[in-house]
Design a protein around this motif. Structure first.
Motif, short mmCIF file in Angstrom:
data_model
loop_
_atom_site.label_atom_id
_atom_site.label_comp_id
_atom_site.label_asym_id
_atom_site.label_seq_id
_atom_site.Cartn_x
_atom_site.Cartn_y
_atom_site.Cartn_z
N ALA A 1 -2.01 -4.83 -1.37
CA ALA A 1 -2.80 -4.74 -0.14
C ALA A 1 -3.37 -3.33 -0.01
N GLN B 1 -1.07 -2.14 -6.32
CA GLN B 1 -0.94 -2.42 -4.88
C GLN B 1 -1.49 -3.82 -4.62
N LYS C 1 -18.49 4.87 -8.77
CA LYS C 1 -17.35 5.48 -8.07
C LYS C 1 -16.12 5.55 -8.97
N LEU D 1 -1.84 6.74 -5.22
CA LEU D 1 -0.93 7.81 -4.82
C LEU D 1 -1.17 8.19 -3.37
N SER D 2 -0.09 8.43 -2.65
CA SER D 2 -0.22 8.95 -1.28
C SER D 2 0.70 10.14 -1.14
N ARG E 1 -11.54 2.84 2.99
CA ARG E 1 -12.08 3.25 4.28
C ARG E 1 -12.65 2.06 5.02
N GLY F 1 -4.28 9.31 1.02
CA GLY F 1 -4.19 8.26 -0.01
C GLY F 1 -5.30 8.47 -1.03
N ILE F 2 -4.91 8.45 -2.29
CA ILE F 2 -5.88 8.74 -3.35
C ILE F 2 -5.82 7.62 -4.39
N GLY F 3 -6.97 7.04 -4.66
CA GLY F 3 -7.04 6.01 -5.70
C GLY F 3 -8.03 6.47 -6.76
N ASP G 1 -15.98 10.19 -1.42
CA ASP G 1 -16.02 9.47 -2.69
C ASP G 1 -16.18 10.48 -3.83
N LEU H 1 -8.50 8.42 1.28
CA LEU H 1 -8.34 7.91 2.65
C LEU H 1 -7.32 8.79 3.35
N SER I 1 0.85 -1.19 0.00
CA SER I 1 0.00 0.00 0.00
C SER I 1 0.89 1.24 0.00
N VAL J 1 -13.67 -0.30 -3.65
CA VAL J 1 -13.68 -0.99 -2.38
C VAL J 1 -14.35 -2.33 -2.61
N GLY K 1 -11.50 7.28 -4.76
CA GLY K 1 -11.72 7.23 -3.32
C GLY K 1 -10.53 7.84 -2.60
C1 BTN Z 1 -12.06 4.50 -0.15
O1 BTN Z 1 -12.83 4.96 -1.00
O2 BTN Z 1 -12.44 3.65 0.67
C2 BTN Z 1 -10.66 5.02 -0.09
C3 BTN Z 1 -9.75 4.35 -1.08
C4 BTN Z 1 -8.32 4.86 -1.03
C5 BTN Z 1 -7.39 4.09 -1.93
C6 BTN Z 1 -6.03 4.70 -2.02
S1 BTN Z 1 -5.05 4.02 -3.32
C7 BTN Z 1 -3.64 4.84 -2.71
C8 BTN Z 1 -3.68 4.73 -1.19
N1 BTN Z 1 -3.10 3.47 -0.75
C9 BTN Z 1 -4.00 2.69 -0.16
O3 BTN Z 1 -3.76 1.56 0.32
N2 BTN Z 1 -5.21 3.28 -0.16
C10 BTN Z 1 -5.16 4.59 -0.77
#
Ligand code: BTN
Length: 274
Positions: free
Chosen positions: A53, A51, A117, A71-72, A57, A138-140, A110, A122, A27, A153, A120
């Motif tokens: 793992a 990723q 979606k 991306l984080s 949320r 964290g942005i996906g 979201d 975090l 992650s 998710v 997401g």
């Molecule tokens: C959600 O909608 O539940 C949040 C999702 C967040 C995903 C991103 S991907 C980059 C970063 N690394 C992770 O493991 N999660 C966030």
């Protein structure tokens, strides 16, 4: 993501901190937390093609195939970090708008296109005696996972485990264009920086106004919130200065609902008798 730095520089914003890229990692947020604890500077970024793992949320898995954006980014805010999840939502929405996508924001974090979606967010933080030490955002974004399943998710168990979803949509599907995750990453980072500096300059109200304006049009509608295993019903009336959802409940009081515990928000089924 080799081109990310160059894209940021070409856009006129040389990045002020290290960018670390992985072809595959558990992650990006877990890796960035390690760097944060070791003292990495604000704006350090970790990206990955895939990723193994990825986390969403509420402890859910985030399916993270190559072609999507993972991306984080590390922030060290001097003031309350409560608005950062909403700020990130606004930033991602603005970034996607530059690719012609008008996403909508669903509280708490979201980014939707229609009911599906697209991205997401975090936000995870650590505080010490001096207040917030760091926030890992964290942005996906579901960009273009090719033949792979789009990211979203996923349930941890049951018949849908690891599969996805009808409820996810990719930028590829939405635009019909093949987009590179680094192009989306560069725009997302630029927008996060822009909105973060705006908020730090005393313009947090702009973040709230932009968020409210881009939200799914649920204001004035009855909604149902699942929070800490408890279902709450009320009319969504807005968000407060801390980013909590304001619900008008049965007895007329307006109560704030904080994001941390919320695992589901949806329009309530209404019955009409005529
Ligand atoms: C959600 O909608 O539940 C949040 C999702 C967040 C995903 C991103 S991907 C980059 C970063 N690394 C992770 O493991 N999660 C966030």
């Amino acid at each position: 993501m080799t081109g990310l730095l160059a894209l940021l520089e070409a856009g006129g914003s040389p990045w002020p901190a290290p960018l670390e890229h992985h072809q595959e990692i558990g992650s990006t947020s877990d890796r960035l937390k390690e760097l944060a604890r070791a003292g990495a500077p604000e704006w350090t970024v970790v990206t990955a093609d895939a990723q193994t793992a990825g986390r969403g949320r509420q402890g859910k898995a985030w399916i993270s195939p190559p072609g999507n954006l993972h991306l984080s980014v590390l922030l060290r805010p001097a003031t309350s970090p409560n608005l950062l999840p909403l700020l990130a939502g606004v930033a991602v929405r603005e970034a996607l708008a530059s690719f012609g996508i008008e996403g909508r924001l669903k509280w708490p974090n979201d980014v939707l296109l229609g009911e599906r979606k697209l991205a997401g967010l975090l936000a995870e933080s650590s505080s010490g005696p001096q207040g917030t030490e760091w926030v890992v955002l964290g942005i996906g974004v579901n960009v273009d996972p090719g033949g792979a399943k789009p990211g979203d998710v996923a349930p941890e168990a049951g018949p849908l485990a690891g599969r996805l979803p009808e409820q996810a949509i990719t930028l590829r599907e939405a635009t019909g264009r093949a987009l590179a995750p680094e192009a989306v990453a560069a725009e997302v980072l630029r927008q996060v920086a822009l909105w973060y500096h705006r908020a730090a300059a005393g313009r947090a109200a702009d973040v709230l106004a932009a968020w409210h304006e881009a939200a799914v049009p649920w204001w004035g509608q009855p909604v149902e919130v699942l929070s800490g295993g408890r279902v709450m019903q009320g009319v969504a009336v807005g968000i407060d200065r801390e980013g909590a959802l304001l619900l008008r409940v049965g007895d007329g009081r307006v109560v704030p609902v904080v994001a941390g515990e919320v695992s589901r928000l949806r329009l309530a089924a209404t019955e009409r008798t005529e």
